[in-house]
Write a protein that holds these residues in place. Structure first.
Motif, PDB file in Angstrom:
ATOM      1  N   PHE A  61      25.817   4.522  15.783  1.00 21.37           N
ATOM      2  CA  PHE A  61      24.457   4.518  16.308  1.00 21.37           C
ATOM      3  C   PHE A  61      24.382   4.664  17.827  1.00 21.37           C
ATOM      4  O   PHE A  61      23.571   5.425  18.347  1.00 21.37           O
ATOM      5  CB  PHE A  61      23.697   3.258  15.874  1.00 21.37           C
ATOM      6  N   LEU A  62      25.217   3.939  18.548  1.00 19.64           N
ATOM      7  CA  LEU A  62      25.102   3.952  20.014  1.00 19.64           C
ATOM      8  C   LEU A  62      25.342   5.355  20.584  1.00 19.64           C
ATOM      9  O   LEU A  62      24.510   5.853  21.359  1.00 19.64           O
ATOM     10  CB  LEU A  62      26.073   2.933  20.610  1.00 19.64           C
ATOM     11  N   PRO A  63      26.440   6.032  20.228  1.00 14.11           N
ATOM     12  CA  PRO A  63      26.592   7.410  20.717  1.00 14.11           C
ATOM     13  C   PRO A  63      25.453   8.316  20.243  1.00 14.11           C
ATOM     14  O   PRO A  63      25.016   9.197  20.980  1.00 14.11           O
ATOM     15  CB  PRO A  63      27.928   7.871  20.108  1.00 14.11           C
ATOM     16  N   TRP A  64      24.954   8.087  19.047  1.00 11.41           N
ATOM     17  CA  TRP A  64      23.868   8.905  18.496  1.00 11.41           C
ATOM     18  C   TRP A  64      22.633   8.811  19.376  1.00 11.41           C
ATOM     19  O   TRP A  64      22.063   9.817  19.795  1.00 11.41           O
ATOM     20  CB  TRP A  64      23.566   8.413  17.075  1.00 11.41           C
ATOM     21  N   VAL A  65      22.224   7.580  19.728  1.00 16.29           N
ATOM     22  CA  VAL A  65      21.005   7.422  20.523  1.00 16.29           C
ATOM     23  C   VAL A  65      21.237   7.871  21.964  1.00 16.29           C
ATOM     24  O   VAL A  65      20.334   8.421  22.603  1.00 16.29           O
ATOM     25  CB  VAL A  65      20.463   5.985  20.417  1.00 16.29           C
ATOM     26  N   PHE A  66      22.454   7.673  22.492  1.00 18.68           N
ATOM     27  CA  PHE A  66      22.744   8.135  23.846  1.00 18.68           C
ATOM     28  C   PHE A  66      22.732   9.666  23.915  1.00 18.68           C
ATOM     29  O   PHE A  66      22.298  10.253  24.913  1.00 18.68           O
ATOM     30  CB  PHE A  66      24.093   7.589  24.332  1.00 18.68           C
ATOM     31  N   ALA A  67      23.214  10.323  22.867  1.00 18.43           N
ATOM     32  CA  ALA A  67      23.196  11.784  22.845  1.00 18.43           C
ATOM     33  C   ALA A  67      21.753  12.292  22.830  1.00 18.43           C
ATOM     34  O   ALA A  67      21.419  13.272  23.504  1.00 18.43           O
ATOM     35  CB  ALA A  67      23.958  12.308  21.623  1.00 18.43           C
ATOM     36  N   ILE A  68      20.874  11.599  22.087  1.00 15.81           N
ATOM     37  CA  ILE A  68      19.456  11.984  22.067  1.00 15.81           C
ATOM     38  C   ILE A  68      18.861  11.818  23.472  1.00 15.81           C
ATOM     39  O   ILE A  68      18.146  12.688  23.972  1.00 15.81           O
ATOM     40  CB  ILE A  68      18.671  11.140  21.043  1.00 15.81           C
ATOM     41  N   ALA A  69      19.178  10.680  24.111  1.00 17.77           N
ATOM     42  CA  ALA A  69      18.643  10.409  25.454  1.00 17.77           C
ATOM     43  C   ALA A  69      19.117  11.468  26.444  1.00 17.77           C
ATOM     44  O   ALA A  69      18.345  11.971  27.266  1.00 17.77           O
ATOM     45  CB  ALA A  69      19.086   9.025  25.913  1.00 17.77           C
ATOM     46  N   ARG A  70      20.390  11.817  26.358  1.00 16.86           N
ATOM     47  CA  ARG A  70      20.960  12.801  27.290  1.00 16.86           C
ATOM     48  C   ARG A  70      20.285  14.159  27.124  1.00 16.86           C
ATOM     49  O   ARG A  70      19.926  14.818  28.092  1.00 16.86           O
ATOM     50  CB  ARG A  70      22.456  12.907  27.054  1.00 16.86           C
ATOM     51  N   ARG A  71      20.131  14.578  25.873  1.00 14.88           N
ATOM     52  CA  ARG A  71      19.461  15.862  25.610  1.00 14.88           C
ATOM     53  C   ARG A  71      18.034  15.829  26.122  1.00 14.88           C
ATOM     54  O   ARG A  71      17.545  16.814  26.661  1.00 14.88           O
ATOM     55  CB  ARG A  71      19.431  16.163  24.116  1.00 14.88           C
ATOM     56  N   THR A  72      17.353  14.703  25.936  1.00 10.12           N
ATOM     57  CA  THR A  72      15.965  14.571  26.405  1.00 10.12           C
ATOM     58  C   THR A  72      15.922  14.732  27.921  1.00 10.12           C
ATOM     59  O   THR A  72      15.065  15.442  28.451  1.00 10.12           O
ATOM     60  CB  THR A  72      15.404  13.197  26.004  1.00 10.12           C
ATOM     61  N   PHE A  73      16.861  14.088  28.619  1.00  8.90           N
ATOM     62  CA  PHE A  73      16.899  14.192  30.079  1.00  8.90           C
ATOM     63  C   PHE A  73      17.089  15.647  30.521  1.00  8.90           C
ATOM     64  O   PHE A  73      16.359  16.148  31.382  1.00  8.90           O
ATOM     65  CB  PHE A  73      18.021  13.311  30.640  1.00  8.90           C
ATOM     66  N   TYR A  74      18.066  16.332  29.924  1.00 11.66           N
ATOM     67  CA  TYR A  74      18.350  17.704  30.344  1.00 11.66           C
ATOM     68  C   TYR A  74      17.235  18.673  29.958  1.00 11.66           C
ATOM     69  O   TYR A  74      16.944  19.611  30.682  1.00 11.66           O
ATOM     70  CB  TYR A  74      19.707  18.168  29.802  1.00 11.66           C
ATOM     71  N   ASP A  75      16.569  18.415  28.828  1.00 10.23           N
ATOM     72  CA  ASP A  75      15.416  19.249  28.444  1.00 10.23           C
ATOM     73  C   ASP A  75      14.295  19.091  29.463  1.00 10.23           C
ATOM     74  O   ASP A  75      13.702  20.069  29.903  1.00 10.23           O
ATOM     75  CB  ASP A  75      14.894  18.847  27.052  1.00 10.23           C
ATOM     76  N   GLU A  76      14.022  17.843  29.845  1.00  8.44           N
ATOM     77  CA  GLU A  76      12.943  17.594  30.814  1.00  8.44           C
ATOM     78  C   GLU A  76      13.294  18.195  32.177  1.00  8.44           C
ATOM     79  O   GLU A  76      12.433  18.740  32.865  1.00  8.44           O
ATOM     80  CB  GLU A  76      12.719  16.077  30.983  1.00  8.44           C
ATOM     81  N   ARG A  77      14.550  18.120  32.527  1.00  6.72           N
ATOM     82  CA  ARG A  77      14.969  18.659  33.831  1.00  6.72           C
ATOM     83  C   ARG A  77      14.832  20.178  33.845  1.00  6.72           C
ATOM     84  O   ARG A  77      14.405  20.775  34.831  1.00  6.72           O
ATOM     85  CB  ARG A  77      16.422  18.261  34.132  1.00  6.72           C
ATOM     86  N   ARG A  78      15.180  20.824  32.732  1.00  9.06           N
ATOM     87  CA  ARG A  78      15.062  22.267  32.619  1.00  9.06           C
ATOM     88  C   ARG A  78      13.601  22.691  32.700  1.00  9.06           C
ATOM     89  O   ARG A  78      13.258  23.644  33.377  1.00  9.06           O
ATOM     90  CB  ARG A  78      15.676  22.752  31.306  1.00  9.06           C
ATOM     91  N   ILE A  79      12.719  21.941  32.034  1.00  8.43           N
ATOM     92  CA  ILE A  79      11.287  22.258  32.083  1.00  8.43           C
ATOM     93  C   ILE A  79      10.759  22.071  33.507  1.00  8.43           C
ATOM     94  O   ILE A  79      10.008  22.897  34.010  1.00  8.43           O
ATOM     95  CB  ILE A  79      10.499  21.351  31.109  1.00  8.43           C
ATOM     96  N   ALA A  80      11.186  21.005  34.173  1.00 15.72           N
ATOM     97  CA  ALA A  80      10.712  20.733  35.535  1.00 15.72           C
ATOM     98  C   ALA A  80      11.168  21.835  36.490  1.00 15.72           C
ATOM     99  O   ALA A  80      10.433  22.222  37.395  1.00 15.72           O
ATOM    100  CB  ALA A  80      11.229  19.381  36.009  1.00 15.72           C
TER     101      ALA A  80
END
Lengths: 172, 231
Positions: A61-80
């Motif tokens: 679970f922990l790597p799973w949720v961290f991977a989601i968080a990381r992808r969310t960060f990079y997606d938002e950064r790309r959009i910005a």
């Protein structure tokens, strides 16, 4: 996680209590902005909630949720990045701010600054392993890298941090 | 006299551990627990069985419909045996590459190798299975390359779409690689289906008309999977 999928709200409370401090710390260090980190935390948990039906039992679970968080960060950064710059009132581009680096007040601040100065790959590896407490294998899953690559990044990043900290202690 | 061992200055480093505000915690709790109901999940094995079943129905149906078509002696049986063999490869890809939970699957290197090498090995297999080979200048005149490519894409897309749907939002680690494997599974179905239906055993026809769909679906699966399979 299984209990949460089964519809138990108090299971979510327990999940949040265990995961959110580490997750928020990770997001805060990625963004260095409390407001943005909180937004990303909210988005990450919203994705966890939507994906709970497709969470395959047995996934760590922990790597799973961290991977989601990381992808969310990079997606938002790309959009910005692809958004156009806001012009100032007279229609000109804003002047870039020059940040004056002041001497750190204490060792903790020096550590955080030294961490910020690391190359992104080293910084993330250190954040996930030394600060958040994931194992090398778990960090490798989150980063999409091999365990050997993560070990190397941690080793090099750690050496750089140590040199920075020694230099701070000598100068202070 | 023992020399002084230099101490690691980071050994007892105190990192800050910021916490989110109570307002944000409450908003998250509200979003994630309001009207919370149990959800039914399919495990990885069930998804793999469903995907393989769809594939088997397509290949079996076409093989049955085309069983009486005129072709060289033993060719139909050879095509069916080939279908069984490549069906086992499909099961291997589903089992090791997708069925297990992310983080417990075959290594990233294995999954990438499978996505790249299986289409190449399939093309070599078809080349060795061919009975004649026209020269390059006859390539564009080779009958039915476009027709077989299109049909392999049609059948393959059904299975690839099924796999992508069954595995939606399951892989935050390597969704692109999982998508490529989903495309590969579909592509194998498409290629095998036209294999049991097609009477043409010319080498260029087989290597292009029966393999191109496999490559196209693998690439499409990778592109779609990067968004579709990530939570």
């Amino acid at each position: 996680m299984d209990e949460y999928v089964g519809g138990n709200p108090s299971a979510f409370d327990e999940l949040y209590r265990r995961v959110s401090p580490k997750l928020f710390g990770y997001l805060y260090r990625l963004t260095r902005d409390r407001g943005v980190a909180e937004d990303l935390l909210q988005t990450t948990f919203a994705k966890v909630h939507r994906a709970r039906q497709s969470y395959l039992a047995g996934a760590p679970f922990l790597p799973w949720v961290f991977a989601i968080a990381r992808r969310t960060f990079y997606d938002e950064r790309r959009i910005a990045k692809i958004r156009t710059e806001d012009l100032s009132a007279d229609g000109t581009l804003p002047e870039p701010r020059v940040e004056m680096k002041r001497v750190p007040d204490d060792v903790s601040e020096a550590l955080e600054r030294a961490l910020d100065d690391l190359p992104e790959a080293y910084r993330e590896a250190i954040e996930l392993t030394k600060i958040t407490g994931l194992s090398i294998a778990e960090a490798a899953q989150v980063l999409g890298a091999t365990e050997a690559a993560v070990k190397l990044r941690v080793h090099r990043g750690y050496n750089q941090l140590r040199r920075q900290l020694e230099s701070y202690k000598r100068s202070s | 006299m023992t020399p002084d061992v230099p101490r690691d200055p980071l050994a007892n480093a105190e990192w800050s551990h910021p916490e989110p505000s109570a307002r944000v915690a409450a908003a998250i709790r509200n979003e994630c627990t309001t009207d919370l109901a149990p959800v039914k999940r399919k495990n990885g094995r069930t998804r793999a069985i469903l995907a393989f079943a769809v594939s088997a129905v397509i290949v079996g149906s076409i093989a049955w419909l085309r069983r009486d078509m005129s072709r060289p002696d033993g060719a139909f049986r050879a095509a069916l045996l080939g279908a069984v063999g490549w069906g086992l490869v499909q099961l291997l890809v589903l089992g090791l590459g997708l069925a297990r939970a992310p983080g417990r699957r075959a290594s990233r290197s294995w999954r990438i190798a499978a996505a790249l090498l299986i289409p190449a090995i399939f093309a070599v297999y078809l080349f060795l299975d061919s009975t004649r080979m026209l020269s390059m200048q006859h390539l564009l005149q080779t009958e039915g390359i476009m027709r077989c490519t299109v049909w392999s894409l049609v059948f393959g897309s059904v299975v690839a779409g099924t796999v992508l749907t069954l595995w939606r939002r399951t892989d935050p680690f390597d969704p692109g690689i999982s998508g490529a494997l989903a495309g590969l599974v579909g592509g194998l179905t498409g290629a095998v289906t036209v294999g049991v239906a097609c009477p043409n055993f010319e080498a260029w026809h087989l290597c292009i008309g029966h393999t191109l769909g496999l490559v196209v679906l693998g690439v499409a699966g990778w592109l779609i999977g990067r968004r579709w399979l990530a939570p």
